[in-house]
Design a protein around this motif. Structure first.
Motif, mmCIF file in Angstrom:
data_model
loop_
_atom_site.group_PDB
_atom_site.id
_atom_site.type_symbol
_atom_site.label_atom_id
_atom_site.label_comp_id
_atom_site.label_asym_id
_atom_site.label_seq_id
_atom_site.Cartn_x
_atom_site.Cartn_y
_atom_site.Cartn_z
ATOM 1 N N UNK A 19 24.815 -6.148 4.836
ATOM 2 C CA UNK A 19 24.396 -4.792 4.462
ATOM 3 C C UNK A 19 22.878 -4.747 4.340
ATOM 4 N N UNK A 20 22.285 -3.653 4.824
ATOM 5 C CA UNK A 20 20.846 -3.455 4.657
ATOM 6 C C UNK A 20 20.568 -1.987 4.374
ATOM 7 N N UNK A 21 19.518 -1.758 3.613
ATOM 8 C CA UNK A 21 19.043 -0.414 3.324
ATOM 9 C C UNK A 21 17.629 -0.295 3.898
ATOM 10 N N UNK A 22 17.383 0.791 4.627
ATOM 11 C CA UNK A 22 16.054 1.080 5.165
ATOM 12 C C UNK A 22 15.601 2.376 4.497
ATOM 13 N N UNK A 23 14.482 2.302 3.772
ATOM 14 C CA UNK A 23 14.012 3.445 3.002
ATOM 15 C C UNK A 23 12.501 3.558 3.118
ATOM 16 N N UNK A 24 11.972 4.657 2.625
ATOM 17 C CA UNK A 24 10.531 4.849 2.569
ATOM 18 C C UNK A 24 10.004 4.361 1.230
ATOM 19 N N UNK A 25 8.867 3.690 1.267
ATOM 20 C CA UNK A 25 8.214 3.192 0.066
ATOM 21 C C UNK A 25 6.783 3.714 0.064
ATOM 22 N N UNK A 26 6.376 4.453 -0.977
ATOM 23 C CA UNK A 26 5.029 5.033 -0.991
ATOM 24 C C UNK A 26 3.947 3.982 -1.211
ATOM 25 N N UNK A 27 2.850 4.137 -0.498
ATOM 26 C CA UNK A 27 1.655 3.321 -0.685
ATOM 27 C C UNK A 27 0.507 4.284 -0.920
ATOM 28 N N UNK A 28 -0.236 4.063 -1.979
ATOM 29 C CA UNK A 28 -1.324 4.954 -2.352
ATOM 30 C C UNK A 28 -2.671 4.332 -1.990
ATOM 31 N N UNK A 29 -3.573 5.158 -1.465
ATOM 32 C CA UNK A 29 -4.896 4.692 -1.103
ATOM 33 C C UNK A 29 -5.830 4.670 -2.299
ATOM 34 N N UNK A 30 -6.895 3.909 -2.197
ATOM 35 C CA UNK A 30 -7.848 3.797 -3.307
ATOM 36 C C UNK A 30 -8.611 5.101 -3.534
ATOM 37 N N UNK A 31 -8.768 5.910 -2.502
ATOM 38 C CA UNK A 31 -9.529 7.157 -2.621
ATOM 39 C C UNK A 31 -8.628 8.383 -2.490
ATOM 40 N N UNK A 32 -7.373 8.222 -2.804
ATOM 41 C CA UNK A 32 -6.424 9.324 -2.683
ATOM 42 C C UNK A 32 -5.607 9.178 -1.422
ATOM 43 N N UNK A 33 -4.694 10.074 -1.242
ATOM 44 C CA UNK A 33 -3.817 10.023 -0.088
ATOM 45 C C UNK A 33 -2.653 9.092 -0.322
ATOM 46 N N UNK A 34 -1.702 9.194 0.540
ATOM 47 C CA UNK A 34 -0.494 8.394 0.404
ATOM 48 C C UNK A 34 0.136 8.223 1.776
ATOM 49 N N UNK A 35 0.733 7.079 1.996
ATOM 50 C CA UNK A 35 1.509 6.827 3.210
ATOM 51 C C UNK A 35 2.855 6.269 2.784
ATOM 52 N N UNK A 36 3.915 6.779 3.378
ATOM 53 C CA UNK A 36 5.250 6.259 3.117
ATOM 54 C C UNK A 36 5.584 5.276 4.226
ATOM 55 N N UNK A 37 5.809 4.024 3.843
ATOM 56 C CA UNK A 37 6.075 2.947 4.791
ATOM 57 C C UNK A 37 7.562 2.622 4.772
ATOM 58 N N UNK A 38 8.160 2.439 5.926
ATOM 59 C CA UNK A 38 9.569 2.058 5.998
ATOM 60 C C UNK A 38 9.714 0.585 5.606
ATOM 61 N N UNK A 39 10.624 0.326 4.676
ATOM 62 C CA UNK A 39 10.913 -1.039 4.236
ATOM 63 C C UNK A 39 12.415 -1.266 4.309
ATOM 64 N N UNK A 40 12.810 -2.536 4.393
ATOM 65 C CA UNK A 40 14.226 -2.896 4.467
ATOM 66 C C UNK A 40 14.568 -3.875 3.362
ATOM 67 N N UNK A 41 15.751 -3.706 2.804
ATOM 68 C CA UNK A 41 16.249 -4.599 1.772
ATOM 69 C C UNK A 41 17.698 -4.934 2.108
#
Length: 94
Positions: A19-41
């Motif tokens: 079984x695996x889960x693929x989800x989005x994980x937020x990453x925040x920048x030092x000067x603002x902004x955000x990127x959601x990165x796909x991760x698997x567990x």
């Protein structure tokens, strides 16, 4: 197809419960902004009803619905006991 699974990842998942889960994980920048990165567990999500469930080759995947049509690849990296899943192909900026 929603996600490609490498032969290495398929074999690794079969040894770790299938079984695996693929989800989005937020990453925040030092000067603002955000990127959601796909991760698997290698686990079932706490709330599987919010995920799209796919079964392929004796492996069950739970995928965040926003990632279903993103052209992802699930693979394994590392060596020996330090191997882990990773997702290639998607990040969403906000």
């Amino acid at each position: 197809m929603a996600i490609e699974i490498s032969d290495r990842a398929r074999e690794w998942l079969r040894k770790h419960g299938g079984v695996a889960m693929v989800r989005l994980s937020p990453r925040h920048g030092c000067c603002g902004g955000r990127a959601d990165i796909a991760v698997a567990e290698a686990r079932t999500p706490d709330a599987p009803e919010y995920f799209t469930r796919l079964e392929r080759d004796d492996v069950v995947l739970y995928i965040d619905p926003t990632l279903v049509d993103q052209g992802l690849t699930l693979d394994v990296e590392g060596f020996r006991g330090l191997r882990h899943l990773f997702v290639d192909g998607a990040s969403l900026s906000r």
